[in-house]
Design an enzyme around this catalytic site. Structure first.
Site, mmCIF file in Angstrom:
data_model
loop_
_atom_site.group_PDB
_atom_site.id
_atom_site.type_symbol
_atom_site.label_atom_id
_atom_site.label_comp_id
_atom_site.label_asym_id
_atom_site.label_seq_id
_atom_site.Cartn_x
_atom_site.Cartn_y
_atom_site.Cartn_z
ATOM 1 N N HIS A 132 2.008 -3.228 -2.347
ATOM 2 C CA HIS A 132 0.731 -2.805 -2.949
ATOM 3 C C HIS A 132 -0.405 -3.785 -2.684
ATOM 4 O O HIS A 132 -1.573 -3.379 -2.641
ATOM 5 C CB HIS A 132 0.912 -2.582 -4.445
ATOM 6 C CG HIS A 132 1.721 -1.352 -4.756
ATOM 7 N ND1 HIS A 132 1.196 -0.086 -4.699
ATOM 8 C CD2 HIS A 132 3.036 -1.206 -5.080
ATOM 9 C CE1 HIS A 132 2.133 0.805 -4.995
ATOM 10 N NE2 HIS A 132 3.262 0.146 -5.230
ATOM 11 N N GLU A 162 -6.918 6.681 -2.619
ATOM 12 C CA GLU A 162 -7.398 6.235 -1.314
ATOM 13 C C GLU A 162 -8.490 7.156 -0.772
ATOM 14 O O GLU A 162 -8.794 7.139 0.419
ATOM 15 C CB GLU A 162 -6.238 6.152 -0.320
ATOM 16 C CG GLU A 162 -5.594 7.470 0.044
ATOM 17 C CD GLU A 162 -4.485 7.899 -0.909
ATOM 18 O OE1 GLU A 162 -3.658 8.716 -0.502
ATOM 19 O OE2 GLU A 162 -4.444 7.408 -2.066
#
Length: 235
Positions: A132, A162
């Site tokens: 991450h 995203e």
């Protein structure tokens, strides 16, 4: 002569109010030129202490207090309220507030604009492969790439995860697509170093043009939904 020209009109109005007896005192936050050439914020307060027989002001007493640090802190707080903390792009709430205002301008004055939704391809695979922290690195750099590629009057926000949204006022779909193609080339050429390993990325996008909608019954939600459908068609 030391006052910021953009602040003088309001200062003059407030002074006139006080001089005419319509306000008990004068108070205004105004930018003033410091001796080092920079602008500082000043809280300017004053009160007339002597008038002539006809009531015209003769003497005024007041203070200047430097409130630059306070104003900078207020600006920082405002920025934190409207920015995504990871990427620095506008957050979704602020973006849609601005988008609603731009949409209203289209309805009133037919000021055309475009909405683009961009999504990093295979982002889950980046997280699964590199972790991450690498995903955060990609998001920050992708946002920076977009921010450096848009024009000053365009808006960039994090739509979610995203996905990012760009609002392009006074633009047509064709010119926005050309801009996105340049961004795609820049994204493909970018190799991010993460712990000695190179991470590459691409993205897909969808664009909607306000002229594709009738002004009567126009909604920002419908325009964003069209850009979203085109994004997933591109995927």
């Amino acid at each position: 002569a030391l006052a910021h020209p953009d602040d003088l009109a309001e200062s003059d109005r407030l002074l006139a109010e006080h001089f005419e007896g319509r306000a008990p005192y004068y108070e205004h936050e105004i930018r003033m030129r410091h001796r080092d050439g920079s602008w500082v914020w000043v809280l300017d307060r004053g009160r007339v202490v002597e008038r002539d027989a006809e009531g015209r002001p003769l003497k005024m007493y007041g203070t200047h207090s430097d409130i630059t640090e306070k104003k900078l802190m207020e600006e920082r707080i405002r920025e934190l309220a409207v920015r995504d903390p990871l990427t620095g792009a506008y957050n979704r709430r602020h973006l849609f507030e601005r988008l609603e205002a731009i949409g209203a301008e289209y309805v009133r004055r037919e000021r055309n604009f475009c909405v683009s939704i961009l999504d990093i391809d295979h982002f889950k695979a980046i997280n699964d492969t590199f972790g991450h922290q690498a995903g955060d690195l990609v998001l920050r750099n992708f946002a920076a790439l977009l921010a450096s590629s848009i024009r000053p009057y365009e808006l960039l926000g994090r739509y979610g995860g995203e996905e990012f949204l760009i609002v392009s006022p006074s633009a047509r779909k064709g010119e926005v697509i050309v801009m996105l193609e340049r961004m795609m080339g820049a994204a493909r050429a970018l190799a991010l170093d993460f712990e000695g390993r190179a991470i590459r990325m691409t993205f897909s996008g969808g664009v909607a043009d306000s002229s594709e909608f009738e002004r009567e019954g126009f909604s920002v939600e419908a325009m964003v939904a069209l850009a979203d459908r085109r994004l997933y068609a591109a995927k």
